[in-house]
Design an enzyme around this catalytic site. Structure first.
Site, PDB file in Angstrom:
ATOM      1  CG  ASP A 127      -2.077   0.945   1.096  1.00  0.00           C
ATOM      2  OD1 ASP A 127      -2.334   1.434  -0.022  1.00  0.00           O
ATOM      3  OD2 ASP A 127      -2.733   1.210   2.117  1.00  0.00           O
ATOM      4  CE1 TYR A 129      -0.442   8.459   4.387  1.00  0.00           C
ATOM      5  CE2 TYR A 129       1.689   9.568   4.259  1.00  0.00           C
ATOM      6  CZ  TYR A 129       0.449   9.411   4.852  1.00  0.00           C
ATOM      7  OH  TYR A 129       0.093  10.225   5.911  1.00  0.00           O
ATOM      8  CG  HIS A 134      -4.370  10.379   2.727  1.00  0.00           C
ATOM      9  ND1 HIS A 134      -5.396  10.325   3.650  1.00  0.00           N
ATOM     10  CD2 HIS A 134      -3.518   9.368   3.051  1.00  0.00           C
ATOM     11  CE1 HIS A 134      -5.177   9.308   4.486  1.00  0.00           C
ATOM     12  NE2 HIS A 134      -4.048   8.720   4.151  1.00  0.00           N
ATOM     13  NE  ARG A 143       4.777  14.732  10.603  1.00  0.00           N
ATOM     14  CZ  ARG A 143       4.207  13.646  10.071  1.00  0.00           C
ATOM     15  NH1 ARG A 143       4.075  12.567  10.792  1.00  0.00           N
ATOM     16  NH2 ARG A 143       3.790  13.650   8.830  1.00  0.00           N
ATOM     17  CD  GLU A 200      -6.438   4.538   4.820  1.00  0.00           C
ATOM     18  OE1 GLU A 200      -5.757   3.699   4.198  1.00  0.00           O
ATOM     19  OE2 GLU A 200      -5.952   5.355   5.628  1.00  0.00           O
ATOM     20  CD  GLU A 202      -5.610   2.755  -0.023  1.00  0.00           C
ATOM     21  OE1 GLU A 202      -4.777   2.165  -0.748  1.00  0.00           O
ATOM     22  OE2 GLU A 202      -5.474   2.895   1.202  1.00  0.00           O
ATOM     23  CG  ASP A 234      -5.873   0.171   3.837  1.00  0.00           C
ATOM     24  OD1 ASP A 234      -5.960  -0.882   4.495  1.00  0.00           O
ATOM     25  OD2 ASP A 234      -4.955   0.997   3.986  1.00  0.00           O
ATOM     26  NE  ARG A 238      -8.049   6.213   9.788  1.00  0.00           N
ATOM     27  CZ  ARG A 238      -7.316   6.034   8.693  1.00  0.00           C
ATOM     28  NH1 ARG A 238      -6.071   5.594   8.771  1.00  0.00           N
ATOM     29  NH2 ARG A 238      -7.822   6.294   7.517  1.00  0.00           N
ATOM     30  CD  GLN A 241      -3.216   4.211  10.978  1.00  0.00           C
ATOM     31  OE1 GLN A 241      -4.439   4.271  10.850  1.00  0.00           O
ATOM     32  NE2 GLN A 241      -2.389   4.621  10.040  1.00  0.00           N
ATOM     33  CE1 TYR A 245       3.013   7.072  12.960  1.00  0.00           C
ATOM     34  CE2 TYR A 245       1.671   7.045  14.955  1.00  0.00           C
ATOM     35  CZ  TYR A 245       2.471   7.724  14.062  1.00  0.00           C
ATOM     36  OH  TYR A 245       2.734   9.042  14.251  1.00  0.00           O
ATOM     37  CE  LYS A 254      -3.736   1.884   7.555  1.00  0.00           C
ATOM     38  NZ  LYS A 254      -4.546   2.774   6.716  1.00  0.00           N
ATOM     39  CB  THR A 258      -7.465  -5.041   2.316  1.00  0.00           C
ATOM     40  OG1 THR A 258      -6.580  -4.790   3.423  1.00  0.00           O
ATOM     41  CG2 THR A 258      -7.294  -3.957   1.274  1.00  0.00           C
ATOM     42  CB  THR A 351      -6.371   7.627   1.599  1.00  0.00           C
ATOM     43  OG1 THR A 351      -6.297   6.560   2.533  1.00  0.00           O
ATOM     44  CG2 THR A 351      -7.717   8.318   1.684  1.00  0.00           C
ATOM     45  CD  GLU A 365      -7.546  12.750   4.283  1.00  0.00           C
ATOM     46  OE1 GLU A 365      -7.225  13.716   3.572  1.00  0.00           O
ATOM     47  OE2 GLU A 365      -7.600  11.578   3.852  1.00  0.00           O
TER      48      GLU A 365
HETATM   49 CA    CA Z   1      -4.146   2.841   2.939  1.00  0.00          CA
END
Ligand code: CA
Length: 418
Positions: A127, A129, A134, A143, A200, A202, A234, A238, A241, A245, A254, A258, A351, A365
């Protein structure tokens, strides 16, 4: 100008003669085999093969099988030949199959009468990114806007190796996973069902012929290794995650499920919808610079059906063109260190969010991590997906008088195990 078949195809159908996406289906009384979609029908390629319609390809039996892998391994000349044979055989003016009523009975199955299966045996799933918006939105949440993108993001197509065994076909239920969750103000994690289940939006492509271990794929030859595309969801947890992560990336958040759509739309069918890849700044390193690199104009939507909504409500409207990195760059980067890709491998986009608020491709999001719940037409609100919700993703390319569509990938959330 649309091509015409003797099989009637509605103007807004996903599956006109221009498309002919490949899938694996099981008729009510029979074993799994390969077919292509045409209008409301599945065209049984095993039956056509048995009747001698693919004899130009030699005497290999390709289609009485429960996966496309061996067909994918053969490469573009064979794929193109099969497409050409089918477009000729199914054309309105050709009596060969049209007037063979006995064979027609074996060849055409109503889609509503068959069960679709995974189109390939997926050996490996990766997968990426690759949507700037996104990555920027998620980075801003984690951040702050100043440090939203990591320094590597515009230099290489960031990705992780996913889990192939839990990729399922559209229509399969999605069990709410349990895992470790660390509430922000708690000293230690708790174990339980995820409280922030997400989708997600995708797309993913399937590898045709692979490359040998140790042999990279030059970026200008990457398309020779791509058979076609599917829609993908996907599913993501959260809260799991957020705790797991760092430092190695997503794992149990994840790998529980899927979903992909059953029909694989080929590169040939997508050809009319190619668009130039927008200029990249900074210019990528030479191994990622393709001549005339491209993307596709594919419209994409996600719709949510809750137990209370009368009809599904569209919550994302986006486009494949929102991806920063091209599929050629993703593939070339994946193999540049010598990693061998194999027929049936699944490489996903990440995504696909766009610049506007309604083009965001996941709940994370759309609700900004739950801070702005979605307000639904039923009066309900959603921060995350709830049990009983059905999330469906659709996609299509708009042609002149026809539509090359992907159908849908859909899944219903089922409660966690007791
Ligand atoms: Ca994904």
């Amino acid at each position: 100008m649309a091509l015409r078949s003797f099989i009637e195809v509605a103007e807004d159908s996903n599956f006109p003669l221009e498309n002919l996406p490949f899938g694996v289906f099981k008729p009510r009384d029979g074993s799994a085999r390969v077919g292509v979609a045409l209008g409301e029908y599945v065209v049984d390629l095993a039956a056509l093969e048995a009747a001698g319609h693919f004899k130009d390809l030699g005497d290999q039996k390709l289609f009485g099988r429960d996966s496309l892998n061996d067909f994918l391994a053969l490469g573009r000349p064979v794929w193109k030949k099969v497409r050409e044979i089918l477009q000729t055989l199914l054309a309105a003016g050709n009596p060969a199959l049209r007037d063979d009523l006995k064979l027609r009975e074996q060849v055409f199955h109503r889609q509503s009468d068959v069960a679709m299966q995974l189109p390939v045996k997926i050996g490996n799933y990766t997968d990426f990114y690759s949507s700037y918006h996104h990555a920027h939105n998620v980075g801003t949440m984690l951040r702050g806007a100043e440090n939203a993108l990591m320094p590597n993001w515009k230099w290489l197509p960031v990705a992780y190796h996913g889990r192939a065994s839990s990729v399922v076909v559209s229509g399969s239920g999605v069990r709410r996973p349990k895992g470790q969750i660390k509430p922000p103000d708690a000293p230690s994690p708790v174990f339980g069902p995820t409280k922030s289940l997400d989708y997600e939006l995708e797309m993913a492509f399937l590898i045709g012929p692979g490359n040998s271990l140790g042999q990279p794929v030059p970026v200008d030859q990457a398309v020779d290794h791509i058979f076609g595309f599917v829609l993908m969801n996907d599913w993501s947890a959260r809260d799991i995650q957020a705790w797991e992560y760092q430092p190695l990336g997503p794992f149990l958040a994840k790998n529980f499920c899927t979903s992909i759509s059953p029909w694989v739309v080929t590169m040939e069918a997508l050809e009319p919808f190619r668009k130039p890849l927008p200029k990249q700044d900074p210019e990528p390193l030479p191994y990622l610079r393709a001549k005339n690199d491209f993307t596709f104009a594919i419209q994409l939507e996600a719709a949510l059906q809750t137990p209370k909504l009368k009809t599904p409500q569209t919550i994302t409207r986006t486009n494949f063109q929102n991806l920063y990195w091209s599929v050629s760059q993703q593939l070339a980067h994946h193999a540049v260190g010598g990693c061998n890709l194999q027929p049936g491998d699944l490489l996903a986009s990440g995504t696909i969010s766009g610049p506007s608020e309604d083009s965001r491709g996941c709940m994370l999001e759309l609700t900004w991590r739950g801070a702005n719940p979605l307000k639904l037409e039923s009066g309900e609100e959603r921060k995350w997906l709830e049990d009983g919700d059905i999330l469906s993703i659709t996609g299509w390319c708009e042609g002149d008088g026809y539509r090359v569509g992907f159908g849908e990938v859909s899944g219903k959330v089922v409660p966690a195990l007791a």
